[in-house]
Enzyme design. Structure first.
Site, PDB file in Angstrom:
ATOM      1  N   ASP A 120       0.932  -1.180   0.173  1.00 52.71           N
ATOM      2  CA  ASP A 120      -0.042  -0.059   0.135  1.00 52.71           C
ATOM      3  C   ASP A 120       0.954   1.330   0.130  1.00 52.71           C
ATOM      4  O   ASP A 120       2.139   1.131   0.093  1.00 52.71           O
ATOM      5  CB  ASP A 120      -0.898   0.024   1.123  1.00 52.71           C
ATOM      6  CG  ASP A 120      -2.116   0.962   0.886  1.00 52.71           C
ATOM      7  OD1 ASP A 120      -2.081   1.728  -0.023  1.00 52.71           O
ATOM      8  OD2 ASP A 120      -3.079   0.962   1.701  1.00 52.71           O
TER       9      ASP A 120
HETATM   10  C1  BGC Z   1      -5.273   2.880  -0.077  1.00 52.21           C
HETATM   11  C2  BGC Z   1      -5.263   1.890  -1.163  1.00 52.21           C
HETATM   12  C3  BGC Z   1      -5.274   2.509  -2.377  1.00 52.21           C
HETATM   13  C4  BGC Z   1      -4.163   3.419  -2.434  1.00 52.21           C
HETATM   14  C5  BGC Z   1      -3.815   4.002  -3.717  1.00 52.21           C
HETATM   15  C6  BGC Z   1      -4.225   3.885  -0.136  1.00 52.21           C
HETATM   16  O1  BGC Z   1      -4.510   5.301   0.732  1.00 52.21           O
HETATM   17  O2  BGC Z   1      -5.260   2.298   1.397  1.00 52.21           O
HETATM   18  O3  BGC Z   1      -6.346   1.001  -0.857  1.00 52.21           O
HETATM   19  O4  BGC Z   1      -5.034   1.592  -3.362  1.00 52.21           O
HETATM   20  O5  BGC Z   1      -4.199   4.275  -1.611  1.00 52.21           O
HETATM   21  O6  BGC Z   1      -4.684   4.976  -4.111  1.00 52.21           O
END
Ligand code: BGC
Length: 713
Positions: free
Chosen positions: A283
């Site tokens: 993540d």
């Molecule tokens: C989230 C993810 C997401 C990523 C990209 C993060 O803040 O937890 O689920 O895929 O951002 O946008």
């Protein structure tokens, strides 16, 4: 089995019908001029007939150390959550190596539709979960991936399959609710649907991600049995059944170990036990320590190489903190995953908004929503019939609310409930609208109408948990929606409450409303779907994937306030908690009414299958969702068992008087608990109870069978 097969066939046909107009007749042939890899004579890894492993083995030695490291991070300083707002930008872009014919890797969010400028806003995943329908999940994944592909992406960050522990979790709307079995089945189907469109899915967020509060640093303390029986289950299914090409590890720690450097989960469980061959991506900014992550099994750092860069990871390799073999293993995994997905052998997908062909996606969004709209209560006011006057109340009638954060899609267009109900009511009916800010005026409008429909929503999204479970909790801008509903219901006995929430809310006014409908965050076609269900053009297909508690204090868990979350409830998540504590919920897991009624007979039960006949006993065609729950015997006092656990469901549309025989196959795993001493799944000796019904609290029939030479008394 027959019903299941029929459902699967119907689902596949529906999927084909929906996507057929847009899907090209044939993909470009592998290895043809379209290949981005190059000439097979000079670059033997470009030979598409070789296995992904063989190709990766040929290519890896040709890469410099810096090229290897470069492949392990995406290169988007504005990537992740920010990237999704920009029309043409991908969320993330992995570095290619042109010298060797390695293409870049384009990625996008996410679990509720493509998030790259505008896209089709699908109903929130919790609405999909309410559909209890694997075919719908395939359609959903296929639609999201179809659009991702036509925005030039190879990979989509979804589905989210984090089991809902605390109903106040800000991302409740983004996954499939509180039950691991349902989340597993839907997640795996989503992945299959998505990957069938030639786009890799990234199932997230491994391993335990249950709240927004302190999410970057939270340490979740979870016992091994709970981990195996609850939180890991959907990931296991996404990998083993769904064939997920990639997995995203989350923020935070599990039992003291950062998720993206937890070798116990990423290397031992995911790769060795489950046989996962794809890549693990982090993540965004979740990597704490590059050497730890490389050793722990993380392949790709997103959105940029904060730790996986030539300097830091290079130094770690030179210093021996990361073995060269480990760096190579990470690189090989990325290469292998890209080879297996066919990336080298086709041109880049074109980023062309106009090629999406929005009709099929819109149709999918509406159908998924109709299948997920959940009728919680109906004292006869629905379906609407032909009222001469309708008072619409509440600002949510003028929009289609959604959760915010990385899964929020900017819709191509939007059909509001007000527009759709006005259109459906036709010229013969007067439809008024009052935004509800002036409660007295709203109640007056309701009093004058044949029917009042009051809309209410909540505020959910990434970065925050809700501070309580009442409507508009913590969001004063929405005004007192509970008070508004009570006033409208007092003014008109024919009041329908339409909730558009991302998760469970308290419903203190439910006794006074003539009907209560949960429409979730309904997506861009939400208005049309709601109008069709309210008028009975479509049966409300939804069943609750989450328990609605009667009181705040009844919830099984709340988000931890500090930096440590102790999962003291263990396996008693969701309805398992209410059943054990003998607490009556406002609306139980699995609950949802149809406009017709269903009866059950002829239950037959064994350790390998449960069979039952379901009959439409009413006067309209409707969708039954027979649910199978098992009560397992406790092997010992230290391993208490929930009174019931979902182990099967199906969705079957029946005409009045029509019956279907439904078979729920059982495997050893269906009967198993996680034995912490043996570190393995075990079937306990004893008597098993099988229950079939319309919800976890509406059991129509039950039977028993024994295992391990025991007898049922
Ligand atoms: C989230 C993810 C997401 C990523 C990209 C993060 O803040 O937890 O689920 O895929 O951002 O946008």
């Amino acid at each position: 089995m027959r019903a299941r097969r029929r459902r699967a066939a119907a689902g596949a046909a529906a999927l084909a019908a929906v996507l057929a107009p847009a899907v090209p007749a044939s993909a470009p042939a592998a290895g043809a001029a379209a290949s981005r890899c190059g000439d097979v004579a000079a670059r033997p890894w470009c030979r598409a007939s070789l296995s992904p492993d063989a190709r990766a083995a040929l290519l890896l030695p040709r890469m410099t150390v810096d090229e290897r490291i470069g492949l392990l991070a995406s290169d988007d300083p504005l990537g992740g959550p920010l990237g999704g707002f920009i029309e043409t930008a991908h969320a993330d872009t992995g570095n290619g190596v042109p010298r060797l014919g390695i293409p870049p890797l384009y990625m996008a969010d996410g679990p509720a539709g493509i998030r790259q400028g505008k896209g089709t806003a699908l109903p929130a995943p919790i609405a999909l979960a309410a559909g209890f329908d694997d075919a719908s999940a395939r359609l959903y994944g296929a639609t999201a991936a179809w659009e991702a592909r036509h925005r030039g992406n190879d990979l989509i960050f979804g589905p989210s399959v984090d089991v809902l522990r605390a109903p106040r979790n800000g991302r409740s709307f983004e996954a499939f609710g509180e039950d691991p079995y349902l989340s597993a089945a839907l997640g795996a189907s989503w992945v299959r649907g998505a990957q069938g469109q030639g786009v890799m899915a990234s199932v997230k967020h491994l391993a335990v991600y249950t709240q927004e509060g302190s999410r970057q640093s939270l340490d979740s303390r979870v016992d091994e049995r709970t981990l195996r029986e609850v939180y890991l289950v959907p990931f296991e299914a996404a990998v083993k059944t769904g064939g997920a090409a990639t997995v995203m590890c989350g923020f935070g720690k599990l039992n003291g170990r950062w998720a993206c450097q937890d070798g116990g989960v990423l290397n031992t469980v995911l790769r060795e036990e489950w046989g996962f061959k794809g890549l693990v991506a982090s993540d965004h900014t979740a990597v704490q320590d590059g050497a730890g992550a490389a050793n722990g099994g993380l392949d790709l750092e997103l959105p940029i190489g904060l730790k996986y860069n030539a300097l830091m990871l290079g130094n770690a390799v030179r210093a021996g903190q990361v073995a060269q073999a480990t760096l190579d293993a990470r690189t090989r995994t990325v290469l292998r995953t890209m080879f297996a997905a066919g990336l080298f052998d086709r041109p880049a997908y074109a980023n062309d908004l106009t090629s999406i062909g929005r009709t099929a996606s819109e149709d999918a969004a509406r159908r998924v929503e109709e299948g997920g709209i959940t009728l919680l209560k109906n004292a006869g006011v629905l379906p609407l019939g032909a009222p001469k006057s309708i008072a619409l109340v509440g600002a949510a009638a003028e929009g289609n609310p959604s959760g915010f954060g990385s899964s929020q899609v900017q819709p191509f267009s939007s059909v509001t409930p007000r527009a759709a109900i006005t259109a459906r009511a036709g010229a013969g009916a007067a439809v008024t609208y009052n935004d509800g800010r002036d409660v007295r005026a709203a109640a007056d409008a309701a009093r004058r109408a044949d029917v009042a429909i009051v809309f209410a929503t909540d505020s959910e999204g990434e970065f925050f948990d809700r501070s309580c479970l009442t409507l508009n909790c913590g969001d004063p801008l929405r005004g007192d929606q509970d008070g508004l509903i009570a006033a409208v219901a007092a003014a008109n006995p024919r009041t329908v409450v339409v909730l558009e929430t991302g998760g469970p809310v308290l419903t203190p006014w439910a006794g006074r409303a003539a009907a209560v409908v949960e429409g979730w965050y309904p997506g861009q076609q939400g208005g049309t779907a709601l109008a069709r269900v309210l008028y009975g053009d479509a049966d409300p297909g939804g069943r609750l994937p989450v328990t609605f508690p009667a009181a705040e204090a009844d919830a099984p868990a709340v988000p931890a306030a500090g930096r440590t979350a102790t999962f003291a409830e263990g396996v008693f998540v969701g309805y398992r908690h209410y059943d054990r504590a003998k607490v009556a919920p406002a609306f139980p897991f699995g609950h949802g009414l149809s406009y017709t009624t269903f009866g059950y007979r002829g239950l037959s039960v064994s350790a390998s299958r449960v069979r039952v006949t379901v009959t439409n006993t009413g006067t309209r065609t409707g969708a039954a969702v027979p649910q199978l729950y098992l009560g397992l015997p406790a092997p010992d006092a230290a391993t208490p068992q929930p009174p019931r656990q979902l182990r099967g469901y199906t969705k079957v549309v029946l005409a009045p008087g029509q019956s279907a025989v439904v078979t729920f196959p059982l495997t050893a795993r269906s009967l198993s608990y996680w034995d912490v001493r043996a570190d393995a799944w075990k079937v306990a000796k004893g008597c098993y109870r099988a229950e079939v019904g319309d919800s976890s609290r509406a059991i129509a029939l039950s039977g028993r069978f024994a295992q391990g030479g025991a007898t049922c008394h």
